[in-house]
Enzyme design. Structure first.
Site, short mmCIF file in Angstrom:
data_model
loop_
_atom_site.label_atom_id
_atom_site.label_comp_id
_atom_site.label_asym_id
_atom_site.label_seq_id
_atom_site.Cartn_x
_atom_site.Cartn_y
_atom_site.Cartn_z
N ASN A 197 0.87 -1.18 0.00
CA ASN A 197 0.00 0.00 0.00
C ASN A 197 0.90 1.23 0.00
OD1 ASN A 197 -1.74 2.10 0.56
ND2 ASN A 197 -2.20 1.42 2.65
N TRP A 198 0.96 1.91 -1.15
CA TRP A 198 1.88 3.05 -1.27
C TRP A 198 1.30 4.32 -0.66
CZ3 TRP A 198 5.12 3.28 -6.43
CH2 TRP A 198 5.97 2.17 -6.47
N LYS A 199 0.02 4.29 -0.29
CA LYS A 199 -0.61 5.50 0.27
C LYS A 199 -0.40 6.67 -0.69
CE LYS A 199 0.03 3.39 4.73
NZ LYS A 199 0.04 3.54 6.17
N HIS B 246 -9.43 1.02 4.92
CA HIS B 246 -8.16 1.25 5.63
C HIS B 246 -8.42 2.22 6.79
CE1 HIS B 246 -4.11 2.58 6.53
NE2 HIS B 246 -3.68 1.48 5.93
N GLU C 57 -6.86 4.66 7.84
CA GLU C 57 -6.65 6.08 7.50
C GLU C 57 -7.88 6.65 6.80
OE1 GLU C 57 -2.89 5.64 5.49
OE2 GLU C 57 -1.94 5.09 7.40
N GLU D 150 -5.26 -4.94 10.78
CA GLU D 150 -4.24 -3.90 10.95
C GLU D 150 -4.51 -3.12 12.23
OE1 GLU D 150 -2.27 -2.76 6.98
OE2 GLU D 150 -4.03 -1.50 7.23
N GLY E 262 2.67 2.33 10.61
CA GLY E 262 3.66 3.40 10.47
C GLY E 262 4.40 3.74 11.74
N SER F 98 3.47 -2.08 10.24
CA SER F 98 4.92 -2.13 10.48
C SER F 98 5.55 -3.48 10.12
CB SER F 98 5.25 -1.75 11.92
OG SER F 98 4.92 -0.39 12.16
P1 PGA Z 1 2.98 0.31 7.49
O1 PGA Z 1 1.50 0.54 6.89
O2 PGA Z 1 3.49 -1.00 6.93
O3 PGA Z 1 3.79 1.48 6.97
O4 PGA Z 1 2.86 0.27 8.96
C1 PGA Z 1 0.61 -0.53 6.77
C2 PGA Z 1 -0.70 -0.05 6.21
O5 PGA Z 1 -1.10 1.08 6.48
O6 PGA Z 1 -1.36 -0.80 5.47
#
Ligand code: PGA
Length: 250
Positions: free
Chosen positions: A15-17, A100, A102, A168, A174, A213
């Site tokens: 997931n590149w966001k 997600h 976010e 998650e 992150g 992470s």
């Molecule tokens: P991360 O993000 O691996 O940078 O913790 C995971 C995600 O948001 O899917």
């Protein structure tokens, strides 16, 4: 924990966001080349920003799937700035991340929104990765499993064809923090029980990814946990070297 009779295929999804422009396509090309050379039984996907899906599709080989990070539930309409499932298919996407944390947090997506998106993705014959997970406060309050059960109840689509779950923990995303393998195993087992209660035998076949992470250094340990069928990887999916190390760990 019981060993499952039918092993589910593993999926490693990146997931590149909101990171990456055309310059990052060389990483996707390097991933595609390496994945094609690996004799692996692991599906590998990258979800770049929507602007890169079409170009990423062109540099990705047959072994590397390209996905999206979000979708609108409606097929078309006056929804400025949004993209439909059919548009993502048209651009070359074969899977979509929905719900997600976010998006749930910053875009106020409800479980009902997430379910509608998942239904739209499955109706377009793509894979839907439905994300669930608790905050640190919910974990500390002891409501983690109840929170996740509520998210599953409200977010999951009717059918399982093309369905993938990603667990998650919000506090692990992150942050460099991860639950212990035993903690991950406990949550995945609870999700599996929920899926089987909900879908019957078909619930056994739904892959459950861990995300938060995941790095080359911890991937092997996390991916060895029973009922962990792959990983959803953020930061470490941006470079071919790190992402491929995680793929190899699977
Ligand atoms: P991360 O993000 O691996 O940078 O913790 C995971 C995600 O948001 O899917």
């Amino acid at each position: 924990m019981t060993q499952r009779a039918t092993p589910r295929p593993k999926l490693i999804a990146g997931n590149w966001k909101m990171f990456g422009t055309a310059a990052a396509l060389s990483e996707i090309a390097a991933m595609a080349e390496a994945v094609a050379d690996l004799a692996i039984h692991v599906s590998v996907a990258v979800c770049p920003p929507a602007t890169l899906i079409d170009r990423a599709r062109h540099v990705a080989g047959d072994r590397l799937m390209i996905g999206a990070q979000d979708v609108h539930a409606e097929p078309e309409g006056a929804f400025t700035g949004c993209v439909s499932a059919a548009m993502l298919v048209d651009a070359g996407a074969t899977l979509v991340i929905v719900g997600h944390s976010e998006r749930r947090a910053h875009h106020h997506e409800t479980d009902a929104d997430v379910r509608a998106k998942a239904e739209a993705v499955l109706a377009a014959h793509m894979t839907a990765i439905v994300c669930v997970g608790e905050t640190a406060a919910q974990r500390d309050a002891g409501t983690m499993l109840a929170v996740i059960a509520t998210q599953l109840d409200g977010s999951l689509p009717t059918g399982t064809a093309g369905l993938v779950i990603a667990y998650e923990p919000v506090w692990a995303i992150g942050s460099g923090l991860t639950p212990t393998p035993a903690q991950v195993g406990g949550v995945h087992a609870a999700i599996r029980t929920n899926l089987v209660a909900r879908y019957g035998a078909a619930g056994e076949a739904v892959p459950i990814l861990y995300g938060g992470s995941v790095k080359p250094a911890n991937a092997a340990e996390l991916l060895a946990v029973p009922d962990v069928d792959g990983a959803l990887v953020g930061g470490a999916s941006m470079t071919a070297a790190d992402f491929l190390a995680i793929v190899r760990a699977a």
